[in-house]
Scaffold this motif. Structure first.
Motif, PDB file in Angstrom:
ATOM      1  N   ASP A   1       0.829  -1.204   0.000  1.00 28.94           N
ATOM      2  CA  ASP A   1       0.000   0.000   0.000  1.00 28.94           C
ATOM      3  C   ASP A   1       0.866   1.258   0.000  1.00 28.94           C
ATOM      4  OD1 ASP A   1       0.732  -1.058   2.428  1.00 28.94           O
ATOM      5  OD2 ASP A   1      -0.831   0.012   3.540  1.00 28.94           O
ATOM      6  N   THR A   2       2.024   1.180   0.693  1.00 31.05           N
ATOM      7  CA  THR A   2       2.896   2.352   0.708  1.00 31.05           C
ATOM      8  C   THR A   2       3.494   2.609  -0.669  1.00 31.05           C
ATOM      9  OG1 THR A   2       3.448   1.804   2.974  1.00 31.05           O
ATOM     10  CG2 THR A   2       4.811   3.443   1.911  1.00 31.05           C
ATOM     11  N   VAL A   3       3.906   1.546  -1.315  1.00 26.61           N
ATOM     12  CA  VAL A   3       4.491   1.708  -2.649  1.00 26.61           C
ATOM     13  C   VAL A   3       3.462   2.336  -3.577  1.00 26.61           C
ATOM     14  CG1 VAL A   3       5.397   0.491  -4.649  1.00 26.61           C
ATOM     15  CG2 VAL A   3       6.184  -0.145  -2.379  1.00 26.61           C
ATOM     16  N   LYS A   4       2.227   1.906  -3.445  1.00 30.54           N
ATOM     17  CA  LYS A   4       1.172   2.491  -4.274  1.00 30.54           C
ATOM     18  C   LYS A   4       0.995   3.968  -3.942  1.00 30.54           C
ATOM     19  CE  LYS A   4      -3.598   2.040  -5.709  1.00 30.54           C
ATOM     20  NZ  LYS A   4      -3.872   3.451  -5.401  1.00 30.54           N
ATOM     21  N   HIS A   5       1.040   4.255  -2.640  1.00 27.72           N
ATOM     22  CA  HIS A   5       0.888   5.644  -2.197  1.00 27.72           C
ATOM     23  C   HIS A   5       2.009   6.506  -2.777  1.00 27.72           C
ATOM     24  CE1 HIS A   5      -0.095   8.939   0.565  1.00 27.72           C
ATOM     25  NE2 HIS A   5       1.216   9.020   0.808  1.00 27.72           N
ATOM     26  N   ILE A   6       3.229   5.974  -2.761  1.00 29.39           N
ATOM     27  CA  ILE A   6       4.364   6.739  -3.312  1.00 29.39           C
ATOM     28  C   ILE A   6       4.093   7.073  -4.782  1.00 29.39           C
ATOM     29  CG2 ILE A   6       6.808   6.603  -3.939  1.00 29.39           C
ATOM     30  CD1 ILE A   6       7.278   5.008  -1.375  1.00 29.39           C
ATOM     31  N   LYS A   7       3.589   6.077  -5.517  1.00 28.71           N
ATOM     32  CA  LYS A   7       3.297   6.322  -6.937  1.00 28.71           C
ATOM     33  C   LYS A   7       2.256   7.426  -7.084  1.00 28.71           C
ATOM     34  CE  LYS A   7       2.809   1.794  -7.790  1.00 28.71           C
ATOM     35  NZ  LYS A   7       2.556   0.529  -8.487  1.00 28.71           N
ATOM     36  N   ASP A   8       1.251   7.367  -6.221  1.00 31.82           N
ATOM     37  CA  ASP A   8       0.196   8.392  -6.286  1.00 31.82           C
ATOM     38  C   ASP A   8       0.768   9.774  -6.005  1.00 31.82           C
ATOM     39  OD1 ASP A   8      -1.538   6.407  -6.852  1.00 31.82           O
ATOM     40  OD2 ASP A   8      -2.398   6.262  -4.824  1.00 31.82           O
ATOM     41  N   VAL A   9       1.624   9.851  -4.980  1.00 36.17           N
ATOM     42  CA  VAL A   9       2.183  11.150  -4.606  1.00 36.17           C
ATOM     43  C   VAL A   9       3.046  11.694  -5.745  1.00 36.17           C
ATOM     44  CG1 VAL A   9       3.695  12.347  -2.983  1.00 36.17           C
ATOM     45  CG2 VAL A   9       2.094  10.636  -2.146  1.00 36.17           C
ATOM     46  N   ILE A  10       3.810  10.797  -6.389  1.00 38.84           N
ATOM     47  CA  ILE A  10       4.641  11.240  -7.518  1.00 38.84           C
ATOM     48  C   ILE A  10       3.772  11.941  -8.554  1.00 38.84           C
ATOM     49  CG2 ILE A  10       6.007  10.430  -9.501  1.00 38.84           C
ATOM     50  CD1 ILE A  10       7.107   8.213  -7.669  1.00 38.84           C
ATOM     51  N   ASN A  11       2.634  11.324  -8.858  1.00 38.33           N
ATOM     52  CA  ASN A  11       1.767  11.887  -9.886  1.00 38.33           C
ATOM     53  C   ASN A  11       1.023  13.136  -9.420  1.00 38.33           C
ATOM     54  OD1 ASN A  11       2.332  10.229 -12.092  1.00 38.33           O
ATOM     55  ND2 ASN A  11       1.208   8.555 -11.105  1.00 38.33           N
ATOM     56  N   GLU A  12       0.526  13.078  -8.175  1.00 38.23           N
ATOM     57  CA  GLU A  12      -0.245  14.228  -7.682  1.00 38.23           C
ATOM     58  C   GLU A  12       0.625  15.465  -7.560  1.00 38.23           C
ATOM     59  OE1 GLU A  12      -1.764  12.761  -4.012  1.00 38.23           O
ATOM     60  OE2 GLU A  12      -3.008  11.267  -5.031  1.00 38.23           O
TER      61      GLU A  12
END
Lengths: 158, 1477
Positions: B958-969
């Motif tokens: 879930d954290t790795v996914k969150h990191i990806k989201d933050v990169i994009n946001e």
């Protein structure tokens, strides 16, 4: 943000360790998983091979704020890239002479050899080097830096 | 599918995966790595084994085409070649592989220590463990053997091993919590339980069982306060259970004895509202009102009951059901009822005088005493009965003032129902026991009792074993006393059930013994009312079952459940147990005891408890104490995981299960297992290893002192007919040499001696290695050791051996046995499952001409499962097996490999650096030392950082996914993760960047766990400063990162093979089978190479026939283009696309190909002129002899094509000189001549049985299974004599050939006059090899053989990419070895040829032309000869060939070369950040 404050008045040396990925970096990890304790003085910089480290990096490390520097490569004969560690040793020796000549002292710099499974040796080296730098004292460059820092001339902070 | 995770398995898997196949790697171990992981160094280069292995393991793990199945074994192999259906049985690891972060929290809290097999039992590990610190996958697992007998025997299911283990660490509070899961009355049962567990304890096979009950008491006595503080005593339910209307689900329990209370606890913990009803004023039943205080202090009972009531259990005291409340009323109030009223009444006897005053019943007497009523006792009291209650009664009577207590029982002393120890304690207190008497009548004076008349009891039980005493009515004895107490049994009072519909039968409530349900719905029963009088632990056991039934009943589930009991495990196999008596508790002295009701048994002191607990053998290994579950913040531990079976569909199977080492005990005369300072070579290997039990310090086991003289004894379990195996184990001479050298590296004072028979240093550079050992102070003694004896005072070992004619005794401080190699334990089973044949020694059978193929098509073998071999041989035939599998599945290549699709990469070149910093707490691994929030705040304020965030675990999905989201946001374009090591986690985060549309190189990691928090635990403040520094350094560098791109370079799917011998031809054929074209270049006019000189293969078969067949196949294959009479004149290009000029006569032909395979072989060396070849017709070479023998064999076989040439039959005495090309010294071993010589000596002898054949030799090197030839030759009477370089057995020529032989073994000198002298020539590199080396830019060793990239792991690779090596060009070898090395070289080559494109670039060196002075430094220093001075007269570095080491960067005087990702700008930024703030 407040500027760098010393945790106490004693000397906490900073030592840069250029570590080969194949040996010293692995040994450092192993020292960790074995929970071997050594002083928090070493700032490890990973390199693909100790043979990549040139004299400039060694000298700039002192410019950059290190009180001591060492290069840790594979055991002699064990270099993943054949002879990188032997070349590194030569350069370290050359850089030691320069440090002697400019008055910083060649003893602040050292070459070590160890294998990736020598976690205990990694901790030992960190201890040895810290001990040595504590004896020699802070790098004169860092004393200057501290003065400049007080004037707010340096820093990565916003 | 590849079976086995050792070096062979990994090599096969990697070659296959890189060749475009999906590989399932199945290993029964929890980590890949195999035996090599246990080794310290490797011969002959003394390299660290783990350093070689580590990258290989990582490659295997991270390869997208390799699926690793650990802890898995082969169940079934159905189907056929090309389409197998394989059942793989996977044992549970109990730790979720996806969640485990290898933080080691579980290991820290695990109390179970067991012998660490990986360290050859020289150290202990925990039950939850990693196989070794660098294990791959780097995940923990739990080792479970099954149900230990102590736990399985306990009626209450109390987890004995668990709490004993915790006590062994002094963790009494945690131990108490474990006890109370099954046994709420820890302090009570610790005192009064009859402990059936101790009767089953496996420790009693060695000395005495563990004092389990007393340890339980210790847990309660010393752990209560701690457990109370940690809130471990009261486990409140997670939810309160209600019915559908929201009403509380209420359970009524009749009887507050141990059964009723235990059930109350279980039900209350689940969430029921429980009420316990009892007739007495206080809860406890027999615990409070039956068992005397001197055995069970009241406060212990009180606090344990109170802990149950604290769960919210309601107690209704003074309530007699049937009188104060009716059962019907209770049925209305409660949803379920449990009857647990026990046996409260004493039994009486129908004898005269029973009604007299002064006659009491034991149970009632004890109850009155317990409730403080002081029941009357006379000065003299008679107790009738022989059970525990009778003993309690007698001892209570003593304490209440009876001066003389006589106990009469029917039984004889040894068969009294009371526990032995109770009887003993009673006797110590002065109770007089009379056995074998039954009461006849109670005598009275008026209404008052006066005494008892006893009659002799002849027999207590009848023939059917029923209680049915018979008496001798005439033998009587009368005893006078004022008080008589009958303790002959108990009864229940079940009158309250009358008319309730609940069935009652003879004092008992009959129930279903699985569910404890009575015949009436909703009414259950447990404890004594179900079983008859029994113990507390039985009552608790039945209470658990009843409570579970009640829960099932109230939840509408089926009451019936499995009654299967797990099998109990015995002592772990091979466990070394040091005899140690159990601890004894103190007892109050008998004279003190009788004064009052003080507790008699004092229990263990805490120290005693710890000592006693340490005696536990941990039979189940994991004790399921569940401390790990509590410690694991990731909730990754699942103790109830079960084995699973998966079915795999695979086209081919490669078996590489490795080998085992022989036991040191095979040679009893060496004292292994008896003398502590005799160890096996593998144990010694661990001793040398820095991750071993002594961290690499060589100390001997007995006293941990550094030894000076160390003896290595060779051939333990090898080359023997009765004590191990007949074959030679091939590797021991070399590994002992290595261990001896390394010993001296560790401690220069060590003086190693190697006792050996023949020095089998037959491999490449091995002789040089042995020589260097000799030069470095290793002593070699050629002799057989007859015995090893210990000096019991010093622990030193006296070795007896013969040297010359003398018997010598020499003292050593440590002895290392070079144990041999045997087939893996699972070999037979594996053969059965897979249907392959084994050879006579139990290894996999293979044909020498097809060395990896088993008897079942589609199944191949690799590595030591074929026979003993060293690592390079293993690598070679692992690659060969991969090639064989690839040939089989050539049409399926690249079909199961689905390339991952990533989003389009964002162009960040015009953006300012926007750095995101993600900091990991790693549970508490980082956060407990490093101030993570502070570090995160700090990071947020660094220049260029736009986002900083901390996580519990950065690597969780879930954290790795969150990191990806933050990169994009947030539009981040540079990422720093501060967590653990790049070695394991960098690939994960780089992948995340790619998935988020960022170039993977815009990333940097800071290692604040392994290299910070874990190693600075005492200095959290300075560790935080360091963590900030590391983050700052990473940010400084990452800001200067630029995207690096891998560019595709097309591959030409063809190979150039240089050399048309067996290796070259095999390579071409193997390439063709896989569909690749090859150009075969041979200097000679015909193919075949050295095979032309070979007539018998090492298996004795016709080699010429085989050669012709192979040549025919090569010539007829359309994919092979043969160029004979041809040479290479030029090679240009790089891996994937080389351009070569082939010169055939005057013709020059240019060919294009992706790889080069060098198979130039070698040639026979000239014999030493001293031996007179050519000067006398009786002197011939071994080849000439073989040719003659071959011809004769064909004649004998009636082959019409062979022409009879010359008779051999006339010889009377023949001699064969081995190493005949060598002078004083052997330049290098030619490996094959011993076997070839001896096998031809055998043929010679067979041809003329009466003749005498001498073999004159240096060392006999018939390694592996070839030893059989040597043995056979000896058995046939062939004479062996050993010479050395100082005394060459040169013949004197003349009418007779005369050789003066001085046999160094027997020290005999004699003359022989052979009429046939055969010279075995050595083997040397092909002429022109050096020139070819220069042309190809590949190195040669000093013997002139080509030098591989790595002696161990790269035996078929050259340092330059795309170039491969096989056959005798590498070193002398047998045909079979050349074949598999050639096949292996093809597998290596195919990793390039199989790809349409090579992706190049990334971390490579780049030269800046404007700075280059063309000084050639880079050209000179590059280990791979990549830089070249190009057409523009500046250095050019071909990215396809660059390995990214940076050697050229370090050396370039003009600083004209930069290593991408490690550029000066980047490194300097990082360095200058060290001193920053």
């Amino acid at each position: 943000m407040e500027k760098h404050q010393r945790l106490d008045e004693t000397f906490n040396p900073k030592i840069i360790a250029f570590c080969c990925y194949y040996c010293a970096y692995s040994a450092a990890d192993l020292a960790g998983s074995l929970r071997l304790q050594y002083p928090p003085t070493v700032r490890l910089i990973e390199q693909p091979c100790s043979g990549k480290v040139d004299i400039r990096l060694l000298l700039e490390a002192f410019e950059g704020g290190a009180d001591g520097v060492y290069v840790a490569g594979c055991l002699e004969g064990d270099c993943h890239f054949l002879k990188g560690n032997i070349r590194a040793k030569k350069r370290v020796n050359a850089a030691k002479k320069i440090l002697d000549n400019i008055g910083l002292g060649g003893d602040r710099l050292e070459m070590f050899n160890l294998s990736g499974s020598m976690g205990p040796r990694f901790a030992e080296i960190a201890n040895e080097m810290t001990e040595r730098i504590l004896q020699i004292g802070p790098s004169p460059l860092n004393k200057v830096r501290e003065k400049r820092a007080k004037k707010g001339e340096e820093g990565d902070l916003k | 599918m590849v079976l086995g995770g050792g070096i062979a398995g990994m090599q096969s898997a990697l070659d296959l995966a890189n060749g475009g196949y999906l590989v399932h790697l199945v290993t029964d171990e929890p980590s890949i790595g195999g035996k090599m992981a246990q080794l310290d160094k490797t011969f002959p280069t003394n390299e660290c084994a783990m350093c070689l292995l580590g990258p290989k393991m990582s490659d295997t793990l991270s390869h997208p085409n390799i699926k690793i199945h650990t802890c898995a074994s082969l169940g079934k192999v159905d189907g056929e070649t090309g389409n197998f259906r394989v059942t793989v049985n996977k044992a549970p690891r109990y730790v979720d592989m996806n969640e485990c972060t290898a933080c080691g929290d579980c290991e820290q809290v695990c109390p179970v220590k067991v012998e660490d097999k990986f360290n050859e039992d020289m150290r202990q590990r925990k039950a939850v463990y990693k196989l070794f610190p660098q294990a791959v996958p780097n995940k923990y697992l739990i080792d479970k053997r099954g149900m230990p007998p102590c736990r399985g025997t306990c009626p209450a299911g109390c987890n004995v091993q668990g709490y004993v283990a915790l006590i062994s660490e002094g963790r009494f509070g945690d131990a108490l919590e474990v006890v109370r899961r099954g046994m709420p009355f820890a302090g009570i049962c610790g005192r009064i339980c009859h402990h059936p567990c101790e009767g089953e304890c496996n420790r009693q096979d060695f000395d005495q069982p563990i004092a389990i009950a007393l340890l339980k008491r210790s847990a309660a006595d010393y752990g209560w306060d701690e457990a109370s503080e940690k809130d471990l005593l009261v486990k409140k339910p997670e939810t309160i259970l209600t019915d559908i209307n929201g009403n509380l689900l209420k359970v009524g329990i009749i009887g507050a004895g141990p059964g009723g209370l235990a059930a109350a606890k279980d039900l209350a913990e689940i969430g029921y509202k429980v009420t316990v009803i009892d007739a007495l004023p206080e809860a406890g039943g027999m615990l409070r009102a039956g068992i005397p205080r001197y055995r069970l202090p009241g406060e212990i009972v009180y606090r344990e009951i109170q802990a149950i009531l604290n769960l919210g259990v309601e107690l209704r005291p003074n309530t007699l059901v049937g009188v104060d409340v009716s059962l019907d009323q209770l049925r209305q109030e409660f949803s379920a009822i449990l009857v647990a009223v026990g046996f409260q009444k004493g039994r009486s006897l129908p004898i005269p005088g029973i009604e007299l005053k002064g006659v009491q019943l034991g149970v009632e007497f004890l109850r009155a005493a317990a409730l403080g009523e002081k029941p009357p006792v006379g000065k003299k009291t008679i107790i009738i009965g022989g059970g525990n209650v009778a003993i309690d009664t007698a001892r209570t009577a003593r304490r209440l003032g009876a001066e003389e207590v006589h106990l009469f029982c029917l039984e004889q002393h040894g068969s009294m129902p009371a526990h032995r120890w109770e009887v003993e304690e009673a006797e110590e207190e002065g109770v007089i026991i009379h056995t074998g008497w039954g009461p006849k009548e109670i005598l009275g004076k008026g209404e008052i009792v006066e005494g008892v008349k006893f009659k002799r009891c002849k027999q207590v039980f009848d023939d059917q074993g029923r209680f049915n005493p018979t008496y001798d009515e005439y033998e009587t004895e009368t005893v006078f006393a004022g008080n008589v107490i009958l303790s002959i049994g108990q009864a229940s009072d079940l009158t309250f059930l009358d008319g309730s519909g609940v069935e009652v039968s003879r004092d008992i409530v009959p129930v279903n013994r699985l569910t404890y349900a009575t015949n009436a719905q909703g009414i259950f029963a447990c404890g004594d009312v179900v079983s008859g009088p029994a113990s507390v632990v039985d009552a608790v056991g039945s209470a658990h079952a009843a409570a579970e039934s009640i829960h099932r009943y109230l939840q509408g589930m089926d009451l019936e459940r499995s009654s299967e009991k797990p099998e109990l495990v015995d002592t772990p196999e091979g466990l070394k147990v040091v005899v140690k008596d159990r601890q004894q508790q103190d007892l109050l002295h008998a004279s003190e005891r009788v004064k009052d009701f003080r507790e008699v048994c004092q229990g263990f002191t805490p120290e005693q408890a710890v000592e006693e607990a340490k005696r536990c053998l941990n039979c189940g290994i994991c004790s399921e104490c569940l401390q790990c579950v509590k410690a694991c913040k990731k909730n990754a531990i699942f103790h109830d995981a079960i084995p699973e079976s998966i079915e795999l569909n695979v086209g081919a199977i490669i078996l590489s299960p490795g080998y085992e080492v022989q036991s040191g005990e095979l040679r009893g005369e060496y004292g292994y297992g008896i003398y502590p300072n005799v160890m096996t070579s593998l144990e010694y290997e661990r001793l040398l290893s820095s991750t071993g039990p002594t961290q690499g310090h060589v100390v001997r086991p007995s006293d941990h002192k550094a030894p000076r003289k160390v003896a290595f004894i060779q051939c333990v379990g090898s080359r023997t007919c009765d004590k191990g195996a007949e074959y030679c184990s091939s590797i021991c001479c070399m590994y002992s040499t290595k261990e001896a050298i390394i010993s001296r590296e560790h401690d220069a004072n060590i003086e190693p001696t190697i006792f050996y028979l023949d020095m089998r240093s037959y491999g490449k550079n091995f002789d040089k290695y042995v020589k260097s050992a000799k030069n470095n102070g290793v002593r070699y003694m050629r002799t057989m050791i007859s015995s090893v004896k210990e000096d019991p005072v010093t622990g030193n070992l006296i070795i007896k051996y013969i040297q010359g004619q003398e018997i010598i005794e020499e003292e050593f401080e440590l002895v290392v046995l070079a144990v041999g190699v045997k087939p893996p334990k699972a070999a037979r089973e594996l053969a059965q499952v897979t249907g392959i044949e084994l050879n006579e020694y139990g290894f996999a059978y293979t044909d020498p001409l097809n060395p990896t193929k088993t008897s079942r098509p589609g199944i191949f073998v690799a590595g030591a499962f074929q026979g003993p071999r060293d690592i390079p041989e293993t690598v070679m035939n692992a690659s060969a097996a991969a090639a064989a599998a690839e040939s089989l599945l050539a049409t399926g290549r690249n079909q199961l490999v689905t390339p991952k699709v990533y989003p389009r990469e964002r162009d960040v070149s015009s953006e300012e650096p926007k750095v995101g910093v993600f900091i990991c707490r790693c549970g508490i691994n980082i956060a407990s030392i490093v101030d993570v929030p502070d570090t995160t705040d700090y990071a947020r304020n660094l220049n260029g950082v736009v986002h900083a965030e901390e996580f519990l675990y950065t690597c969780s999905q879930d954290t790795v996914k969150h990191i990806k989201d933050v990169i994009n946001e947030q539009g981040l374009n540079r990422i720093v993760v501060a967590s653990c090591t790049i070695r394991t986690h960098q690939p994960l985060f780089r992948e995340a960047l790619r998935e988020a549309g960022l170039n993977q190189f815009l990333f940097e990691m800071a290692n604040i766990r392994d290299q910070c928090s874990w190693v600075h635990r005492a200095e959290p403040q300075r560790a935080t400063v360091k963590a900030k520094d590391l983050v700052r350094m990473a940010v400084a560098k990452v800001k200067r990162h630029s995207p690096l791109h891998m560019e595709p370079v097309p591959v030409i799917p063809a190979a150039l093979v240089i050399g048309g011998g067996i290796a070259g031809m095999t390579a071409c054929l193997t390439l063709a089978e896989q569909g690749f074209k090859s150009y075969l270049v041979e200097r000679e006019p015909v193919l075949g190479g050295s095979l032309h000189n070979l007539y018998f293969g090492e298996d004795g078969k016709d080699a010429q026939e085989h050669m012709l067949q192979v040549i025919e196949r090569v010539q007829s294959d359309p994919l092979i283009q043969i160029h004979t009479n041809s040479e290479i004149t030029d090679l240009a290009g790089h891996q994937g696309h080389f351009t070569t000029t082939i010169k055939s006569g005057d013709l020059h032909l240019e060919v294009h190909h992706g790889v080069v395979i060098v198979a130039t072989g070698g040639k026979l060396a000239e014999p030493n002129p001293a031996y007179g070849l050519g000067k006398d017709s009786r002197i011939i070479t071994l080849i000439q002899l073989e040719e003659k023998l071959h011809t004769m064999q064909q004649v004998q076989n009636g082959d019409p094509l062979s022409v009879y040439q010359e008779s051999l039959a006339d010889w009377r005495e023949a001699a064969l000189i081995l190493c005949a090309s060598a002078g004083k010294e052997l330049p290098h071993c030619s490996r094959t001549c011993c076997t070839q010589g001896i096998s031809n000596a055998i043929r010679l002898k067979q041809q003329n049985q009466d003749g005498t054949v001498y073999v004159l030799h240096r060392d006999i090197r018939t390694y592996g299974f070839l030893e059989a030839y040597y043995r056979m030759a000896r058995e046939m009477g062939i004479m062996f004599a050993r010479y050395d370089g100082e005394n060459l057995p040169a013949p004197e020529l003349g009418e007779k050939l005369s050789i003066k032989v001085k046999d160094l073994d027997s020290e005999l000198e004699f003359n022989i006059n052979p009429d046939l002298l055969v010279l075995a020539q050595g083997f040397e590199p092909a002429s022109g090899a050096r020139e070819l080396g220069t042309l190809l830019k590949v190195p040669l060793n000093e013997d002139g053989f080509f030098m591989e990239t790595h002696a161990k792991l790269g035996p078929m690779d050259f340092p330059g990419s795309g170039l491969f090596l096989c056959g005798a060009a590498h070193s002398p070898k047998f045909v079979s070895e050349a074949i598999y090395q050639a096949q292996g070289a093809v597998a290596r080559a195919v990793t390039i040829l199989a790809k349409p494109h090579l992706m190049v670039g990334g971390i490579v060196a780049k030269a800046e032309p404007e700075k280059c002075a063309a000084c050639l430094t880079c050209v000179r220093v590059c280990p791979y000869s990549v830089p070249k001075i190009g057409a523009n007269r500046v250095a050019e570095i071909e990215p396809v060939q660059c390995h990214g080491c940076g050697t050229c960067v370090g050396e370039c005087p003009a600083k004209a070369i930069q290593l991408q990702h490690y550029t000066d700008e980047q490194m300097l930024a990082k360095i200058s950040a060290v001193g920053g703030v």
